[in-house]
Design an enzyme around this catalytic site. Structure first.
Site: not given
Length: 286
Positions: A193-195
């Site tokens: 989700g926040d890579l």
């Protein structure tokens, strides 16, 4: 390290802290490498009323990813609430030097993580993207979820902050209709989700670890979009991912569409320097 935090950690772990040194932990939390009588630990520390909720969401995400067996996360040891703060204790993972082989294997592992599916898009609870709230209400289709749970809230926030004008914010009905023709079909995948580059590491044991997740069941292209936003990972990572992916890998146009969400997040967190990129993608697709 504050005395109250030190005392809390020593009480719950039952050992004395020999040293506690600040380390880079992102823009939101304070972070420390702790020597707990010879055992290194990693501590994230949030002050403020929502600190516990944010760290609880991080703990949930780390444990959900770990439970798949697809890729490692640091083992969570303790989540604690202090008077006006909270802390999350994890195993300390020593950062190594990624090789092309490591990165290819990391890509394969991420693809396998994305193979973890469920019927609906969303997550059991809301969580956070950076320090911003992230809504995860369940939806049956990806265009609806991406519109109402991702783009819509960030666009409204940007408008409320005066970062976008009313004419620059498309209506949700228009966005969802356009997305139906632009997004590739997929079943909901478990994503980090926040890579971005700061949210993974390759250990000295040549193992990939995911950190600081913002999990949901979403389109797997979201992780690929974020990974490419600020220069991208190594080509070996993407080759490894494509070799193991069960879904078709999105083309660049679709990747750019998903980068819009992360650019909106940066706009709302860091201000107008991200406005031009946001407006360009909005004009292109909506």
């Amino acid at each position: 390290m504050e005395t109250s935090l030190r005392e809390h950690i020593e009480a719950v772990m039952g050992r004395k802290i020999l040293s506690a040194n600040p380390v880079s932990g992102g823009d939101i939390s304070l972070a420390f490498k702790i020597d707990l009588e010879g055992e290194p630990l990693f501590c994230k520390y949030h002050k403020g009323a929502q600190g516990f909720t944010m760290l609880q969401a991080e703990k949930t995400g780390l444990e959900a990813i770990s439970a798949t067996g697809c890729i490692k996360t640091p083992r969570v040891l303790h989540l604690g609430k202090l008077k006006i703060s909270a802390c999350l204790l994890m195993e300390y993972v020593e950062r190594g030097h990624p090789s092309e082989k490591n990165m290819a294997h990391f890509g394969e592992q991420l693809a396998r993580l994305h193979g973890t599916k469920q019927p609906l898009f969303g997550w059991d609870t809301d969580n956070f993207i950076g320090s911003l709230p992230q809504s995860n209400a369940s939806k049956q289709t990806w265009p609806e979820f991406y519109t109402t749970e991702r783009l819509g809230p960030q666009l409204r926030m940007a408008f409320d902050k005066g970062l976008l004008s009313r004419d620059e914010v498309p209506g949700e009905n228009l966005m969802e209709a356009r997305l139906r023709g632009l997004c590739s079909e997929t079943r909901p995948s478990l994503i980090h989700g926040d890579l971005w580059g700061g949210n993974y590491l390759i250990s000295t044991e040549d193992e990939a670890y995911l950190i600081d997740p913002s999990v949901s069941y979403s389109h797997p292209g979201m992780d690929l979009a974020m990974s490419r936003l600020f220069g991208g990972f190594s080509p070996a990572f993407y080759s490894g991912y494509e070799s193991a992916a069960s879904d078709l890998v999105p083309e660049q146009d679709e990747i750019e569409l998903y980068q819009l969400y992360y650019l909106l997040v940066h706009l709302n967190l860091f201000g107008v320097s991200y406005a031009a990129s946001v407006k360009r993608i909005l004009r292109r697709f909506f």
